[in-house]
Design an enzyme around this catalytic site. Sequence first.
Site, mmCIF file in Angstrom:
data_model
loop_
_atom_site.group_PDB
_atom_site.id
_atom_site.type_symbol
_atom_site.label_atom_id
_atom_site.label_comp_id
_atom_site.label_asym_id
_atom_site.label_seq_id
_atom_site.Cartn_x
_atom_site.Cartn_y
_atom_site.Cartn_z
ATOM 1 C CG ASP A 346 -1.985 -1.269 0.903
ATOM 2 O OD1 ASP A 346 -2.632 -1.305 0.196
ATOM 3 O OD2 ASP A 346 -2.425 -1.637 1.946
ATOM 4 C CD GLU A 372 -0.713 -5.082 -9.799
ATOM 5 O OE1 GLU A 372 -0.646 -6.305 -10.319
ATOM 6 O OE2 GLU A 372 -2.008 -4.808 -8.713
#
Length: 462
Positions: A346, A372
């Site tokens: 994260d 992503e």
Amino acid sequence: MSGKILIVDAVATNRIVLKVKLAAAYYEVAEATSGAEARALAAQTRPDLVLAGADLPDAQGADLVHALRADPALAATPLVLMQAHADRPSRRAALRAGADDVLEKPFEEQLLLARLRCLLRRHHGDDDLHLHAGTVQPHGFAEAPPPFAAPGRVAVVAPDARAARGLRAQLAETGRNHFDALGAGEMIRAVSGGAAPDLFILAVPPADSESALRMLAELRARPQTRRRPVVAVLDEPDQALAARLLDMGADDAALGPTDPEELAVRLDAQLRQKQRNDRLRDRIQDRLRAAMTDPLTGLYNRRHALPFLDRLATTSAQEGRPFAVMVADLDHFKQVNDTHGHAAGDAVLCRVAQLLQANLRGDDLLARIGGEEFLIALPDTPRQRARQTAARLCRIVRQAPIEVAGARIPVTISIGVALDAGRAGNGASPDVHGLLNRADRALYGAKAGGRNTVTFATRSAA
């Protein structure tokens, strides 16, 4: 029907007369003879407004208002009292207790109906705000306004600035608000040049009521002031003029002669209402931002990005300007999560989002559209500029290893690019989804070509 109104009066003749008038105006009417019966009936009928006599067998004036407001079904329902005799102290007490208005008999039907329309307009507007803010409760159980209003900026306006200053002098000693006095020309300059006051008091002189009506129309037409409460103050008890003001958009009307103490109570009620509605609108804006924003990175999400691309494609086609669409993906991101944990993953996503955002123009779009995966849209961008931008983004991410919990994590991205030439006047509808698919296929090519690189879509209109 225009709405449901509960009439509360111990005198049968009064109820009948009111019911006839309201039914003729297409209101649905229920009747009660006491405060206790009104509370019980409200639980069944959920009225939009309560119209009650101030002299009931079990409650009078302010006591009646307190009893009705204590019932959750009536906590925020508009409530109008009808007094048989002029009694200023009783009027003030009822308004302080939470009555929206107190009408003194005899009152004209025109004023009564205008006041009901005004209150119902506000009531239904409040319901809409609660609904969009996600705080709506079963109808008739809406959140009541807070008991106290924070001090506000109040502009006393009048066709004649001297009349405005005179009313301001009377009000300055009654409350915590800050008062300004403005003539017609000063009002226009004030609302055009900066932040509008929280509330307007419109002084309506009998000799120049048309000018006051024009000022009200001006306040309601301007975006800076259309949501600001307006309380009309009449020098004389002109019920027909008060009705006209209410129907033109005034939120309240105080009939003369002026009672500064009562007017101060009315101002506090309007300020409470405005402050509550401002909080609801802020909540709506927060919900809209949340719906369009990725909670992890703070970037826009797919829900915002796709309509943005539609608008960009349409504008580019109309103006004949090229634009570029990029899909960027972090390389080997699964390894980051497997090796360092999802918290580190994260942190990497957030840092990459910051690097990308800092190296794009203000008009460019950056959105997170997958785990992503990022979408970048570059308006007014030909092939060579798109190539330079994509290469720069790859280089900046590659040259900035991300430190998480003492570990330096090297990160790279791959980018697929598709171009639209934005040819004007060709009659073709922009194919945004096709453009995205081409950028996505180009991204696969960048991954297959060794990652940390940029690949252009093979089929391009550029």
